[in-house]
Design a protein around this motif. Structure first.
Motif, mmCIF file in Angstrom:
data_model
loop_
_atom_site.group_PDB
_atom_site.id
_atom_site.type_symbol
_atom_site.label_atom_id
_atom_site.label_comp_id
_atom_site.label_asym_id
_atom_site.label_seq_id
_atom_site.Cartn_x
_atom_site.Cartn_y
_atom_site.Cartn_z
ATOM 1 N N UNK A 239 0.816 -1.220 0.000
ATOM 2 C CA UNK A 239 0.000 0.000 0.000
ATOM 3 C C UNK A 239 0.844 1.263 0.000
ATOM 4 N N UNK A 240 1.948 1.267 0.741
ATOM 5 C CA UNK A 240 2.757 2.478 0.899
ATOM 6 C C UNK A 240 4.004 2.495 0.034
ATOM 7 N N UNK A 241 4.447 1.350 -0.444
ATOM 8 C CA UNK A 241 5.664 1.314 -1.241
ATOM 9 C C UNK A 241 6.931 1.256 -0.415
ATOM 10 N N UNK A 242 6.824 1.112 0.902
ATOM 11 C CA UNK A 242 7.988 1.031 1.784
ATOM 12 C C UNK A 242 8.426 -0.429 1.902
ATOM 13 N N UNK A 243 9.733 -0.621 1.999
ATOM 14 C CA UNK A 243 10.264 -1.976 2.123
ATOM 15 C C UNK A 243 9.761 -2.638 3.405
ATOM 16 N N UNK A 244 9.466 -3.949 3.367
ATOM 17 C CA UNK A 244 9.002 -4.634 4.586
ATOM 18 C C UNK A 244 10.010 -4.572 5.727
ATOM 19 N N UNK A 245 11.310 -4.568 5.394
ATOM 20 C CA UNK A 245 12.318 -4.468 6.454
ATOM 21 C C UNK A 245 12.201 -3.154 7.210
ATOM 22 N N UNK A 246 11.992 -2.074 6.482
ATOM 23 C CA UNK A 246 11.841 -0.760 7.115
ATOM 24 C C UNK A 246 10.587 -0.716 7.983
ATOM 25 N N UNK A 247 9.516 -1.331 7.508
ATOM 26 C CA UNK A 247 8.273 -1.349 8.286
ATOM 27 C C UNK A 247 8.463 -2.113 9.584
ATOM 28 N N UNK A 248 9.150 -3.263 9.519
ATOM 29 C CA UNK A 248 9.383 -4.046 10.736
ATOM 30 C C UNK A 248 10.281 -3.297 11.718
ATOM 31 N N UNK A 249 11.292 -2.602 11.203
ATOM 32 C CA UNK A 249 12.163 -1.830 12.093
ATOM 33 C C UNK A 249 11.403 -0.707 12.788
ATOM 34 N N UNK A 250 10.542 -0.019 12.054
ATOM 35 C CA UNK A 250 9.756 1.060 12.656
ATOM 36 C C UNK A 250 8.803 0.508 13.710
ATOM 37 N N UNK A 251 8.187 -0.611 13.433
ATOM 38 C CA UNK A 251 7.285 -1.205 14.421
ATOM 39 C C UNK A 251 8.039 -1.651 15.660
ATOM 40 N N UNK A 252 9.229 -2.228 15.468
ATOM 41 C CA UNK A 252 10.017 -2.670 16.623
ATOM 42 C C UNK A 252 10.437 -1.476 17.477
ATOM 43 N N UNK A 253 10.822 -0.397 16.819
ATOM 44 C CA UNK A 253 11.207 0.799 17.563
ATOM 45 C C UNK A 253 10.020 1.372 18.333
ATOM 46 N N UNK A 254 8.857 1.451 17.668
ATOM 47 C CA UNK A 254 7.667 1.984 18.333
ATOM 48 C C UNK A 254 7.239 1.091 19.489
ATOM 49 N N UNK A 255 7.292 -0.228 19.289
ATOM 50 C CA UNK A 255 6.903 -1.154 20.359
ATOM 51 C C UNK A 255 7.865 -1.066 21.536
ATOM 52 N N UNK A 256 9.152 -0.906 21.267
ATOM 53 C CA UNK A 256 10.125 -0.798 22.348
ATOM 54 C C UNK A 256 9.894 0.455 23.182
ATOM 55 N N UNK A 257 9.604 1.568 22.512
ATOM 56 C CA UNK A 257 9.377 2.822 23.229
ATOM 57 C C UNK A 257 8.109 2.749 24.076
ATOM 58 N N UNK A 258 7.045 2.240 23.488
ATOM 59 C CA UNK A 258 5.785 2.132 24.222
ATOM 60 C C UNK A 258 5.913 1.155 25.384
ATOM 61 N N UNK A 259 6.560 0.018 25.153
ATOM 62 C CA UNK A 259 6.725 -0.960 26.223
ATOM 63 C C UNK A 259 7.559 -0.440 27.377
ATOM 64 N N UNK A 260 8.618 0.316 27.057
ATOM 65 C CA UNK A 260 9.448 0.874 28.124
ATOM 66 C C UNK A 260 8.661 1.878 28.962
ATOM 67 N N UNK A 261 7.858 2.694 28.317
ATOM 68 C CA UNK A 261 7.090 3.681 29.068
ATOM 69 C C UNK A 261 6.010 3.015 29.917
ATOM 70 N N UNK A 262 5.285 2.052 29.364
ATOM 71 C CA UNK A 262 4.242 1.375 30.126
ATOM 72 C C UNK A 262 4.826 0.605 31.306
ATOM 73 N N UNK A 263 5.983 -0.010 31.126
ATOM 74 C CA UNK A 263 6.614 -0.738 32.226
ATOM 75 C C UNK A 263 7.008 0.209 33.353
ATOM 76 N N UNK A 264 7.562 1.366 33.005
ATOM 77 C CA UNK A 264 7.968 2.326 34.040
ATOM 78 C C UNK A 264 6.759 2.842 34.811
ATOM 79 N N UNK A 265 5.696 3.201 34.091
ATOM 80 C CA UNK A 265 4.502 3.722 34.756
ATOM 81 C C UNK A 265 3.876 2.661 35.649
#
Length: 368
Positions: free
Chosen positions: A78-104
């Motif tokens: 749909x977006x024309x972005x490489x699947x590797x880039x999409x997975x990296x962005x999702x991993x980064x977003x999940x890591x940030x959200x998980x770290x914040x939720x764990x701290x709270x």
């Protein structure tokens, strides 16, 4: 020591208060153990949730990453972005959200457990709660900007507005994102300046790296070159660019000629648009202009002069208007003869000053 003396000492020793040990101390131990277990369970849940976000399987059935129906592949199509880039962005977003939720979660569980332990130790926690309320109000006034930054950063991460490596327009800062946290964003602009922008101050975000981009070219063309000829030239340029693997991989669709954008006395501007992959539109623009110049040279077509200055002279004057000082009346020169068809000469600076002085004198005489 005899056996009778030992038995006498044991009988005279104070008995353990088992009722006390089974009361408050046992409840305190249970509270601490419960807080630890609850924190571990919540961290496991958050970790599983973060892993699901990184894989893109939240709210859907688990599918293989290599399946043609997986969310990563569908988003890539749909977006024309490489699947590797999409997975990296999702991993980064999940890591940030998980770290914040764990701290709270850890902070909340620890605070509640401490208050419950103090209550079991017969401490009056009402003043503590009142003081905490006052401190909370003071911190809310003093750190409201900080809270605003963290909340804005959290929603930016959740909504995936941008990530590290994206080219963004944040208003004053335009460039590539080098660091992205919950409080601030670091953007490196074209000149190399690193901008640190607080997330709470970002009113709007223009992401040039999400989905697809468009190369917009406005080409000045003379009127002697028809639109059909320009269309043939565009097709030839597109065919030449397809031989370059880097440019061919960046172009998603064939160039589209939108039409005439503006008109002037010497040329018209034709707008051409090319849909490309994100962050590659500038490379495609440069390559298209280079091939377009070569194609114009092959066909003997010249680019029009975009800016032109015309110097006109009056009849009977040897040079441009106002360049020959000998023609001025005060220099003893011969003034050009006026005819009915010739345009009237423009007034000189001295004539304008003389007219202004005469007007001022006449106004003074009228007042007297």
């Amino acid at each position: 020591m005899t056996l009778e003396a030992l038995q006498s000492d044991l009988l005279s020793a104070p008995k353990l208060d088992w009722d006390f040990l089974l009361d408050a101390p046992l409840r305190i131990v249970i509270i601490i153990l419960g807080a630890i277990v609850l924190n571990i369970v919540m961290r496991l849940v958050i970790r599983r949730f973060s892993a699901a976000v990184a894989k893109g399987t939240v709210g859907s059935e688990k599918k293989s990453e290599h399946s043609k129906f997986s969310s990563t592949v569908l988003e890539s199509q749909r977006t024309g972005i490489e699947p590797t880039v999409i997975r990296e962005r999702r991993a980064q977003r999940a890591k940030t959200v998980g770290r914040m939720l764990s701290s709270v979660t850890t902070i909340l569980i620890s605070v509640i457990a401490v208050l419950m332990v103090l209550d079991q130790m017969n401490f009056n926690i009402a003043p503590i709660l009142a003081s905490a309320g006052i401190v909370g109000v003071a911190l809310a006034f003093g750190a409201q900007e900080l809270v605003k930054d963290y909340l804005s950063g959290f929603f930016m991460v959740i909504e995936d507005q941008y990530g590290i490596g994206d080219t963004v327009d944040l208003g004053e800062a335009v460039g590539e994102v080098e660091d992205f946290g919950l409080r601030k964003t670091a953007v490196r602009d074209l000149t190399g300046t690193l901008w640190h922008v607080r997330n709470g101050e970002i009113m709007r975000v223009g992401n040039l790296s999400q989905g697809w981009a468009r190369a917009v070219l406005e080409i000045p063309v003379k009127y002697t070159t028809s639109m059909e000829t320009y269309s043939e030239i565009t097709e030839a340029v597109t065919s030449s660019l397809s031989a370059n693997p880097d440019v061919a991989a960046a172009v998603l669709e064939t160039p589209e000629i939108s039409g005439v954008q503006s008109l002037s006395a010497e040329y018209r501007v034709i707008r051409t648009m090319i849909k490309t992959k994100p962050n590659l539109q500038w490379m495609v623009e440069r390559a298209f202009r280079a091939e377009l110049t070569n194609e114009f040279d092959k066909r003997g077509i010249d680019f029009p002069i975009v800016q032109e200055t015309v110097l006109r002279s009056l009849p009977g004057m040897s040079g441009p208007l106002g360049s020959d000082d000998d023609n001025r009346p005060e220099a003893g020169g011969k003034q050009p003869q006026r005819t009915d068809t010739a345009p009237s000469p423009l007034p000189s600076d001295d004539e304008i000053r003389a007219t202004t002085d005469e007007t001022a004198v006449d106004s003074g005489d009228g007042e007297g």
